[in-house]
Design a protein around this motif. Structure first.
Motif, PDB file in Angstrom:
ATOM      1  N   TRP A  40     -69.524 -13.954  26.714  1.00 46.23           N
ATOM      2  CA  TRP A  40     -68.338 -13.988  27.550  1.00 46.23           C
ATOM      3  C   TRP A  40     -67.135 -13.690  26.674  1.00 46.23           C
ATOM      4  CZ3 TRP A  40     -69.474 -14.696  32.589  1.00 46.23           C
ATOM      5  CH2 TRP A  40     -68.424 -14.777  33.485  1.00 46.23           C
ATOM      6  N   ALA A  41     -66.142 -13.065  27.256  1.00 42.96           N
ATOM      7  CA  ALA A  41     -64.917 -12.782  26.513  1.00 42.96           C
ATOM      8  C   ALA A  41     -63.719 -13.067  27.399  1.00 42.96           C
ATOM      9  CB  ALA A  41     -64.891 -11.316  26.080  1.00 42.96           C
ATOM     10  N   HIS A  42     -62.680 -13.570  26.824  1.00 41.41           N
ATOM     11  CA  HIS A  42     -61.436 -13.715  27.564  1.00 41.41           C
ATOM     12  C   HIS A  42     -60.264 -13.593  26.592  1.00 41.41           C
ATOM     13  CE1 HIS A  42     -59.127 -14.793  31.119  1.00 41.41           C
ATOM     14  NE2 HIS A  42     -58.341 -15.490  30.312  1.00 41.41           N
ATOM     15  N   PHE A  43     -59.312 -12.750  26.958  1.00 44.58           N
ATOM     16  CA  PHE A  43     -58.125 -12.543  26.130  1.00 44.58           C
ATOM     17  C   PHE A  43     -56.896 -12.707  27.006  1.00 44.58           C
ATOM     18  CE2 PHE A  43     -59.559 -11.083  21.954  1.00 44.58           C
ATOM     19  CZ  PHE A  43     -60.923 -11.121  22.206  1.00 44.58           C
ATOM     20  N   HIS A  44     -55.946 -13.462  26.516  1.00 47.59           N
ATOM     21  CA  HIS A  44     -54.724 -13.753  27.258  1.00 47.59           C
ATOM     22  C   HIS A  44     -53.529 -13.223  26.473  1.00 47.59           C
ATOM     23  CE1 HIS A  44     -52.085 -16.118  29.928  1.00 47.59           C
ATOM     24  NE2 HIS A  44     -51.349 -16.266  28.844  1.00 47.59           N
ATOM     25  N   THR A  53     -54.021 -14.682  22.699  1.00 46.14           N
ATOM     26  CA  THR A  53     -55.011 -15.688  22.340  1.00 46.14           C
ATOM     27  C   THR A  53     -56.306 -15.268  23.038  1.00 46.14           C
ATOM     28  OG1 THR A  53     -55.354 -18.070  22.134  1.00 46.14           O
ATOM     29  CG2 THR A  53     -54.431 -17.333  24.202  1.00 46.14           C
ATOM     30  N   GLY A  54     -57.382 -15.220  22.289  1.00 50.05           N
ATOM     31  CA  GLY A  54     -58.614 -14.720  22.884  1.00 50.05           C
ATOM     32  C   GLY A  54     -59.842 -15.264  22.205  1.00 50.05           C
ATOM     33  N   VAL A  55     -60.954 -15.201  22.936  1.00 44.52           N
ATOM     34  CA  VAL A  55     -62.201 -15.724  22.389  1.00 44.52           C
ATOM     35  C   VAL A  55     -63.385 -14.918  22.897  1.00 44.52           C
ATOM     36  CG1 VAL A  55     -62.537 -17.443  24.223  1.00 44.52           C
ATOM     37  CG2 VAL A  55     -63.487 -17.882  21.961  1.00 44.52           C
ATOM     38  N   LEU A  57     -67.244 -15.846  23.426  1.00 38.55           N
ATOM     39  CA  LEU A  57     -68.262 -16.884  23.363  1.00 38.55           C
ATOM     40  C   LEU A  57     -69.578 -16.180  23.056  1.00 38.55           C
ATOM     41  CD1 LEU A  57     -68.040 -19.934  23.824  1.00 38.55           C
ATOM     42  CD2 LEU A  57     -68.764 -19.553  26.182  1.00 38.55           C
TER      43      LEU A  57
ATOM     44  N   LEU B  39     -55.749 -22.494  29.800  1.00 34.27           N
ATOM     45  CA  LEU B  39     -55.607 -21.187  30.439  1.00 34.27           C
ATOM     46  C   LEU B  39     -56.905 -20.751  31.103  1.00 34.27           C
ATOM     47  CD1 LEU B  39     -53.858 -19.211  27.541  1.00 34.27           C
ATOM     48  CD2 LEU B  39     -52.780 -20.070  29.627  1.00 34.27           C
ATOM     49  N   TRP B  40     -58.023 -21.138  30.514  1.00 35.83           N
ATOM     50  CA  TRP B  40     -59.304 -20.578  30.938  1.00 35.83           C
ATOM     51  C   TRP B  40     -60.405 -21.406  30.316  1.00 35.83           C
ATOM     52  CZ3 TRP B  40     -63.157 -18.204  27.918  1.00 35.83           C
ATOM     53  CH2 TRP B  40     -64.068 -17.395  28.604  1.00 35.83           C
ATOM     54  N   HIS B  42     -64.857 -21.635  29.870  1.00 35.46           N
ATOM     55  CA  HIS B  42     -66.193 -21.119  30.151  1.00 35.46           C
ATOM     56  C   HIS B  42     -67.213 -21.935  29.373  1.00 35.46           C
ATOM     57  CE1 HIS B  42     -68.994 -18.171  31.730  1.00 35.46           C
ATOM     58  NE2 HIS B  42     -69.627 -18.244  30.572  1.00 35.46           N
ATOM     59  N   THR B  53     -72.773 -24.169  24.996  1.00 31.92           N
ATOM     60  CA  THR B  53     -71.688 -23.630  24.188  1.00 31.92           C
ATOM     61  C   THR B  53     -70.532 -23.387  25.146  1.00 31.92           C
ATOM     62  OG1 THR B  53     -71.204 -22.015  22.449  1.00 31.92           O
ATOM     63  CG2 THR B  53     -72.422 -21.187  24.328  1.00 31.92           C
ATOM     64  N   VAL B  55     -65.928 -23.254  25.734  1.00 31.90           N
ATOM     65  CA  VAL B  55     -64.592 -23.176  25.146  1.00 31.90           C
ATOM     66  C   VAL B  55     -63.530 -23.344  26.225  1.00 31.90           C
ATOM     67  CG1 VAL B  55     -64.419 -20.656  25.353  1.00 31.90           C
ATOM     68  CG2 VAL B  55     -63.156 -21.820  23.544  1.00 31.90           C
ATOM     69  N   LEU B  57     -59.735 -22.120  26.466  1.00 33.03           N
ATOM     70  CA  LEU B  57     -58.666 -21.354  25.846  1.00 33.03           C
ATOM     71  C   LEU B  57     -57.357 -22.004  26.293  1.00 33.03           C
ATOM     72  CD1 LEU B  57     -58.804 -18.868  24.026  1.00 33.03           C
ATOM     73  CD2 LEU B  57     -58.396 -17.465  26.045  1.00 33.03           C
ATOM     74  N   LEU B  58     -56.546 -22.374  25.314  1.00 35.95           N
ATOM     75  CA  LEU B  58     -55.293 -23.091  25.600  1.00 35.95           C
ATOM     76  C   LEU B  58     -54.095 -22.163  25.414  1.00 35.95           C
ATOM     77  CD1 LEU B  58     -56.001 -26.269  23.408  1.00 35.95           C
ATOM     78  CD2 LEU B  58     -56.634 -25.895  25.815  1.00 35.95           C
ATOM     79  N   HIS B  66     -70.174 -26.642  20.594  1.00 33.49           N
ATOM     80  CA  HIS B  66     -71.507 -26.049  20.545  1.00 33.49           C
ATOM     81  C   HIS B  66     -72.466 -27.193  20.246  1.00 33.49           C
ATOM     82  CE1 HIS B  66     -69.272 -22.314  20.330  1.00 33.49           C
ATOM     83  NE2 HIS B  66     -68.652 -22.763  19.266  1.00 33.49           N
TER      84      HIS B  66
END
Lengths: 125, 125
Positions: A40-44, A53-55, A57, B39-40, B42, B53, B55, B57-58, B66
């Motif tokens: 999974w990916a999320h970028f803000h 800010t992004g991650v 997973l 913010l999000w 998952h 696992t 996260v 996102l703040l 994990h």
């Protein structure tokens, strides 16, 4: 052993640090270099002069990035388990973020006693 | 200064470490205790005897977890910027994961020279 690397990157191009799409590509490339599977990916994007800010997973933990364009600063971390190539991911991040200076610190996470599958007592004495 | 805390929690109840919903609640509670804005989120469950696992996102960076139920082990990290209450989040995680033992390490991330808004040269010498 699981490994968690923290990258502080100073003096990066501010425009790059505002570009969520470019940063997502950087992290995806780092994940691929490590041999990781992205779940999974999320970028803000904070917009305007703000950062990103992004991650990602991963099946093997995560890669994140937080940027402060006004300081030319990016903080990334790469947490991987198993045989993943942590330093391949590190090299991609260091090259792609184009910092003037960077610092990397690395931590073992979870000291299991392999023969028993329980926490290593030595960690707590 | 941004702060990044790493929590290694050993001897946690395996059932908790397989429960994505419970772990999401733990992290949301930790974020709230810190004063963070989520913010999000998952959370991924590997299924069967596998772990979770996940996260958050703040607006102020991230909180991740994990888990390895087979080892009773959870690795969490809390990365916050500004005036957030990092140790309030830490306390929630430590209490909620119910470890027999835990280790916490903490890192400053990004040494800005406040008067100049550029990286502190001292960090690189």
């Amino acid at each position: 052993m699981n490994r968690h690397g923290l990258l502080d990157a100073y003096g990066c191009p501010p425009d790059l640090l505002r570009d969520a799409s470019a940063l997502q590509t950087v992290l995806q490339t780092a994940a691929q270099a490590a041999g990781a599977t992205v779940l999974w990916a999320h970028f803000h994007t904070f917009g305007g002069a703000g950062g990103v800010t992004g991650v990602l997973l991963l099946a093997e933990s995560h890669i994140s990035i937080h940027t402060w364009p006004e300081h030319g600063f990016a903080a990334a971390d790469v947490f991987v388990c198993g045989q993943l190539r942590l330093h391949a991911a590190r090299r991609i991040l260091e090259q792609s973020l184009r910092p003037q200076h960077s610092e990397w610190t690395e931590h073992g996470r979870g000291a299991f006693a392999p023969s028993r599958g329980v926490p290593s007592v030595e960690k707590f004495n």
